[in-house]
Design an enzyme around this catalytic site. Structure first.
Site, PDB file in Angstrom:
ATOM      1  N   GLY A  77     -45.551  73.987  10.100  1.00 35.37           N
ATOM      2  CA  GLY A  77     -44.422  74.853   9.756  1.00 35.37           C
ATOM      3  C   GLY A  77     -43.148  74.466  10.492  1.00 35.37           C
ATOM      4  N   LEU A 115     -40.374  73.951   8.974  1.00 29.39           N
ATOM      5  CA  LEU A 115     -40.196  72.767   8.122  1.00 29.39           C
ATOM      6  C   LEU A 115     -38.775  72.224   8.147  1.00 29.39           C
ATOM      7  CD1 LEU A 115     -42.290  73.852   5.002  1.00 29.39           C
ATOM      8  CD2 LEU A 115     -43.036  72.633   7.056  1.00 29.39           C
ATOM      9  N   GLU A 165     -36.512  68.288   6.788  1.00 30.65           N
ATOM     10  CA  GLU A 165     -36.526  67.260   5.741  1.00 30.65           C
ATOM     11  C   GLU A 165     -37.673  66.253   5.914  1.00 30.65           C
ATOM     12  OE1 GLU A 165     -35.044  66.671   2.783  1.00 30.65           O
ATOM     13  OE2 GLU A 165     -34.196  68.672   2.971  1.00 30.65           O
ATOM     14  N   HIS A 209     -40.808  66.950   6.829  1.00 33.05           N
ATOM     15  CA  HIS A 209     -41.940  67.556   6.116  1.00 33.05           C
ATOM     16  C   HIS A 209     -41.702  67.522   4.606  1.00 33.05           C
ATOM     17  CE1 HIS A 209     -41.963  69.962  10.018  1.00 33.05           C
ATOM     18  NE2 HIS A 209     -43.178  69.455  10.010  1.00 33.05           N
ATOM     19  N   LYS A 257     -43.526  59.157  11.756  1.00 31.80           N
ATOM     20  CA  LYS A 257     -42.948  59.706  12.977  1.00 31.80           C
ATOM     21  C   LYS A 257     -44.028  59.898  14.049  1.00 31.80           C
ATOM     22  CE  LYS A 257     -40.755  62.909  15.599  1.00 31.80           C
ATOM     23  NZ  LYS A 257     -41.888  63.580  16.203  1.00 31.80           N
ATOM     24  N   VAL A 309     -38.100  60.434   8.761  1.00 33.16           N
ATOM     25  CA  VAL A 309     -36.793  60.928   8.318  1.00 33.16           C
ATOM     26  C   VAL A 309     -35.975  61.264   9.569  1.00 33.16           C
ATOM     27  CG1 VAL A 309     -35.579  62.707   6.999  1.00 33.16           C
ATOM     28  CG2 VAL A 309     -37.775  61.811   6.187  1.00 33.16           C
ATOM     29  N   MET A 325     -36.240  63.562  13.006  1.00 36.98           N
ATOM     30  CA  MET A 325     -36.373  65.013  12.804  1.00 36.98           C
ATOM     31  C   MET A 325     -37.687  65.494  13.397  1.00 36.98           C
ATOM     32  SD  MET A 325     -34.829  65.905   9.138  1.00 36.98           S
ATOM     33  CE  MET A 325     -33.174  65.395   8.719  1.00 36.98           C
ATOM     34  N   ARG A 337     -39.400  70.414  17.082  1.00 41.87           N
ATOM     35  CA  ARG A 337     -39.046  70.685  18.485  1.00 41.87           C
ATOM     36  C   ARG A 337     -37.570  70.403  18.776  1.00 41.87           C
ATOM     37  NH1 ARG A 337     -44.677  68.842  19.333  1.00 41.87           N
ATOM     38  NH2 ARG A 337     -45.790  70.574  20.290  1.00 41.87           N
TER      39      ARG A 337
HETATM   40  P1  AMP Z   1     -46.032  68.745  12.178  1.00 40.97           P
HETATM   41  O1  AMP Z   1     -45.597  69.991  11.492  1.00 40.97           O
HETATM   42  O2  AMP Z   1     -45.147  68.333  13.315  1.00 40.97           O
HETATM   43  O3  AMP Z   1     -47.497  68.749  12.525  1.00 40.97           O
HETATM   44  O4  AMP Z   1     -45.861  67.581  11.113  1.00 40.97           O
HETATM   45  C1  AMP Z   1     -46.491  67.645   9.860  1.00 40.97           C
HETATM   46  C2  AMP Z   1     -46.358  66.312   9.172  1.00 40.97           C
HETATM   47  O5  AMP Z   1     -44.979  65.992   9.005  1.00 40.97           O
HETATM   48  C3  AMP Z   1     -46.967  65.160   9.994  1.00 40.97           C
HETATM   49  O6  AMP Z   1     -47.606  64.250   9.113  1.00 40.97           O
HETATM   50  C4  AMP Z   1     -45.765  64.546  10.641  1.00 40.97           C
HETATM   51  O7  AMP Z   1     -45.923  63.185  10.967  1.00 40.97           O
HETATM   52  C5  AMP Z   1     -44.724  64.715   9.525  1.00 40.97           C
HETATM   53  N1  AMP Z   1     -43.381  64.616  10.077  1.00 40.97           N
HETATM   54  C6  AMP Z   1     -42.861  65.321  11.120  1.00 40.97           C
HETATM   55  N2  AMP Z   1     -41.591  64.915  11.381  1.00 40.97           N
HETATM   56  C7  AMP Z   1     -41.316  63.929  10.483  1.00 40.97           C
HETATM   57  C8  AMP Z   1     -40.184  63.110  10.233  1.00 40.97           C
HETATM   58  N3  AMP Z   1     -39.069  63.203  10.966  1.00 40.97           N
HETATM   59  N4  AMP Z   1     -40.249  62.202   9.231  1.00 40.97           N
HETATM   60  C9  AMP Z   1     -41.376  62.091   8.483  1.00 40.97           C
HETATM   61  N5  AMP Z   1     -42.472  62.826   8.667  1.00 40.97           N
HETATM   62  C10 AMP Z   1     -42.457  63.755   9.646  1.00 40.97           C
END
Ligand code: AMP
Length: 297
Positions: free
Chosen positions: A41, A43, A45, A47, A159, A186, A194, A197
């Site tokens: 969550g 979220l 760009e 995600h 990422k 991204v 992105m 955090r």
């Molecule tokens: P998280 O919510 O941080 O667990 O991330 C969920 C998914 O989104 C994971 O596969 C992350 O690698 C992906 N993700 C997070 N930040 C980015 C980003 N800046 N660019 C591409 N994918 C991302």
């Protein structure tokens, strides 16, 4: 979304595995390919790019939103991790997600739950050292989400490079019939990767954090220009990062892109991985390192 485009249909939101399975079964019976985008969550760009990728390839895109307690250490930010469910659902409606699974903690870890995935190999170095138990939590929840949704394709972001390696290993080791798609990182216009955090950062810290991307870009340029000395390059990058006030480097790895083993010479494609605290916020980033082709002899 353009201001005058029609409002997208809101996704179906479920919070129990039984309802999730019924909705997925219905989509599958209608002949739709199932794409899964697991998230915690808050979220952005990054995600949403995974949602777009799934929408491009699958007739049914399932997004999961679950802040997984098992992947946070006792001193980490589980309780203050941003939870923005209303805004998340709005963005997912705009991007055309079909189904959103938002389980409570006891739906994923009911009382008595006691099976966890313990991985060696790519789970051991770097994040594995800094965040003991992190990948145990990640591999466990991802395996559970895979079992709950049973997607054809699952989408992850580059990422979190080491996480991608861990999930690829999980799929191989457990013979999971799931295709993985790793999507590009991204970034903000100024290069900051992105991350949910990033919203912890003050405006000064936000500016200081840019040193991570700058250092990674410098590494990629040096290697493209023929630098092969990984030890020297690492020192150079550590000095660059240390010069930025407010930034405390945790590790800077120049590693084999598959095993993640540290390299001393860059004579094959490699990856640079970085983790640092900016103020009290821990950020990670990475960049591929591609040496120039060897001259013909
Ligand atoms: P998280 O919510 O941080 O667990 O991330 C969920 C998914 O989104 C994971 O596969 C992350 O690698 C992906 N993700 C997070 N930040 C980015 C980003 N800046 N660019 C591409 N994918 C991302």
């Amino acid at each position: 979304m353009h201001a005058n485009s029609p409002p997208a249909a809101a996704p179906v939101v479920v919070d129990h595995v039984a309802a999730l399975r019924a909705a997925v079964a219905q989509a599958r019976a209608a002949g739709r390919k199932i794409g899964l985008v697991p998230t915690m969550g808050a979220l952005h760009e990054g995600h949403l790019s995974l949602v777009d990728a799934s929408r491009g390839q699958c007739g049914c895109t399932v997004v999961t939103i679950f802040v997984n307690p098992a992947q946070f250490g006792p001193q980490e930010d589980f309780s203050r991790y941003p939870r923005t469910i209303e805004a998340d659902l709005q963005q997912l409606a705009q991007r055309g997600a079909d189904l959103v699974f938002v389980p409570g903690e006891s739906e994923v870890y009911p009382p008595g739950h006691c099976t966890y995935v313990e991985m060696q190999g790519p789970a051991l170095p770097w994040e594995g050292v800094c965040r003991p138990g992190h990948f145990r939590g990640v591999a466990t929840v991802v395996l559970k989400l895979f079992e709950m949704v049973q997607p054809d394709v699952a989408y992850f972001g580059r990422k979190d490079y080491q996480q991608c390696c861990v999930i690829e290993q999980l799929v191989r080791d457990f013979n999971l019939p799931i295709e993985l798609r790793i999507c590009p990182t991204v970034r903000e216009a100024d290069g900051l990767a992105m991350s949910s955090r990033n919203r912890y950062l003050s405006s000064d810290e936000r500016r200081q954090a840019l040193v991570l991307h700058r250092a990674l870009q410098h590494a990629s340029q040096q290697v493209a220009a023929g630098m092969r000395d990984a030890v020297g390059l690492r020192e150079e990058l550590a000095t660059l990062i240390a010069a930025e006030p407010g930034v405390r480097l945790q590790y800077l790895a120049i590693a084999d892109p598959r095993s993640l083993a540290e390299l001393s010479t860059i004579d094959q494609p490699a990856v640079a991985l970085v983790a640092a605290y900016v103020g009290s916020t821990r950020l990670i980033d990475n960049e591929p390192l591609l040496p120039p082709p060897l001259p013909n002899r």
